[in-house]
Write a protein that holds these residues in place. Structure first.
Motif, short mmCIF file in Angstrom:
data_model
loop_
_atom_site.label_atom_id
_atom_site.label_comp_id
_atom_site.label_asym_id
_atom_site.label_seq_id
_atom_site.Cartn_x
_atom_site.Cartn_y
_atom_site.Cartn_z
N GLY A 11 41.70 67.65 44.24
CA GLY A 11 40.48 67.83 43.48
C GLY A 11 39.98 66.56 42.81
N SER A 12 40.69 65.45 42.97
CA SER A 12 40.25 64.21 42.33
C SER A 12 39.61 63.29 43.35
N THR A 13 38.89 62.33 42.83
CA THR A 13 38.29 61.32 43.67
C THR A 13 39.27 60.16 43.79
N LYS A 14 39.45 59.68 44.99
CA LYS A 14 40.36 58.58 45.22
C LYS A 14 39.76 57.30 44.64
N ILE A 15 40.54 56.58 43.86
CA ILE A 15 40.09 55.32 43.28
C ILE A 15 40.62 54.19 44.15
N ARG A 16 39.71 53.40 44.64
CA ARG A 16 40.08 52.27 45.48
C ARG A 16 40.54 51.12 44.61
N ARG A 17 41.63 50.50 45.02
CA ARG A 17 42.17 49.35 44.29
C ARG A 17 42.19 48.16 45.23
N ARG A 18 41.78 47.04 44.68
CA ARG A 18 41.80 45.81 45.46
C ARG A 18 43.23 45.37 45.70
N ARG A 19 43.44 44.73 46.80
CA ARG A 19 44.74 44.11 47.09
C ARG A 19 44.62 42.66 46.64
N PHE A 20 45.42 42.27 45.66
CA PHE A 20 45.37 40.90 45.16
C PHE A 20 46.35 40.03 45.94
N SER A 21 45.90 38.84 46.27
CA SER A 21 46.72 37.90 47.04
C SER A 21 47.95 37.50 46.24
N ASP A 22 48.93 36.97 46.96
CA ASP A 22 50.14 36.50 46.30
C ASP A 22 49.81 35.42 45.28
N GLU A 23 48.83 34.58 45.58
CA GLU A 23 48.43 33.52 44.65
C GLU A 23 47.87 34.10 43.36
N ARG A 25 48.41 37.15 42.17
CA ARG A 25 49.50 37.84 41.49
C ARG A 25 50.35 36.83 40.71
N GLU A 26 50.58 35.67 41.29
CA GLU A 26 51.37 34.64 40.62
C GLU A 26 50.65 34.10 39.38
N ILE A 27 49.33 33.98 39.44
CA ILE A 27 48.54 33.55 38.28
C ILE A 27 48.72 34.54 37.13
N ILE A 28 48.63 35.83 37.43
CA ILE A 28 48.78 36.88 36.41
C ILE A 28 50.21 36.85 35.86
N TYR A 29 51.17 36.68 36.74
CA TYR A 29 52.58 36.60 36.35
C TYR A 29 52.81 35.42 35.40
N ASN A 30 52.29 34.27 35.76
CA ASN A 30 52.46 33.07 34.93
C ASN A 30 51.75 33.20 33.58
N LEU A 50 51.27 45.36 38.64
CA LEU A 50 50.04 45.02 37.94
C LEU A 50 49.52 46.27 37.25
N ASP A 51 49.25 46.14 35.96
CA ASP A 51 48.74 47.25 35.16
C ASP A 51 47.29 46.96 34.80
N HIS A 52 46.43 47.94 35.01
CA HIS A 52 45.04 47.82 34.57
C HIS A 52 45.02 48.08 33.06
N ILE A 53 44.61 47.09 32.29
CA ILE A 53 44.57 47.20 30.84
C ILE A 53 43.69 48.38 30.44
N VAL A 54 42.45 48.37 30.92
CA VAL A 54 41.58 49.55 30.79
C VAL A 54 41.67 50.24 32.14
N ASP A 62 38.46 46.57 38.44
CA ASP A 62 39.57 46.15 39.27
C ASP A 62 39.45 44.64 39.46
N SER A 63 39.64 43.92 38.34
CA SER A 63 39.49 42.46 38.34
C SER A 63 40.71 41.83 37.70
N MET A 64 40.89 40.55 37.93
CA MET A 64 42.04 39.84 37.35
C MET A 64 42.01 39.86 35.84
N GLU A 65 40.82 39.87 35.25
CA GLU A 65 40.70 39.88 33.79
C GLU A 65 41.19 41.20 33.18
N ASN A 66 41.20 42.26 33.97
CA ASN A 66 41.63 43.57 33.48
C ASN A 66 43.05 43.92 33.93
#
Length: 118
Positions: A11-23, A25-30, A50-54, A62-66
Motif C-alpha cells: 500500500g505504500s509508494t516506493k521511494i527511489r534512492r540514488r546510488r552514491f559512488s564509492d568516492e 560515500r568516502e567523502i561522507i565517511y571522512n 548512509l542515513d538520510h538526516i531528514v 536524496d542528496s549528499m547534504e542530507n
C-alpha cells in the motif's frame, strides 16, 4: 550496502534512492571522521550505512547534504524519524532504563548533568 535498498510496504509508494559512488560515500565517511553520527561508534568504510538526516518519507532530499554516516543498528533504530524526534526517543529510553535500574538519587544526578549540557 543497506543504505541503497528500495523498500516498499504493501500500500505504500516506493521511494527511489540514488546510488552514491564509492568516492561520494568516502567523502561522507571522512566528514564524520569515520564514526556513526548517531552513537559515535568507530566504523569501517565498508560497514557504514548512509542515513538520510531528514527522511525521504518526510520530504528530505536524496542528496549528499542530507546524508550522514550511521552504523547499521542506529540506522535501523532511527528509521524514518527526524533528528529531534530521534533524540527525544533516546532520552526517554535512557531515563526509563536509568529509573528502572538505578536509585532515584542517581537519576537526579544524571538529569542534572544532562541539563548542564543542554
Amino acid at each position: 550496502p543497506y543504505d541503497m535498498e528500495n523498500t516498499a510496504y504493501e500500500g505504500s509508494t516506493k521511494i527511489r534512492r540514488r546510488r552514491f559512488s564509492d568516492e561520494k560515500r568516502e567523502i561522507i565517511y571522512n566528514k564524520s571522521g569515520g564514526h556513526c553520527e548517531l552513537c559515535g561508534q568507530r566504523l569501517l568504510l565498508e560497514n557504514m550505512t548512509l542515513d538520510h538526516i531528514v527522511p525521504l518519507s518526510m520530504g528530505g532530499e536524496d542528496s549528499m547534504e542530507n546524508l550522514q554516516t550511521a552504523c547499521y543498528a542506529c540506522n535501523q533504530f532511527k528509521s524514518n524519524i527526524l533528528p529531534d524526534d530521534f533524540m527525544d526517543r533516546i532520552i526517554k529510553i535512557f531515563l526509563y532504563q536509568t529509573e528502572k535500574k538505578c536509585s532515584k538519587d542517581m537519576k537526579l544526578k544524571i538529569i542534572h548533568k544532562l541539563v548542564e549540557v543542554l
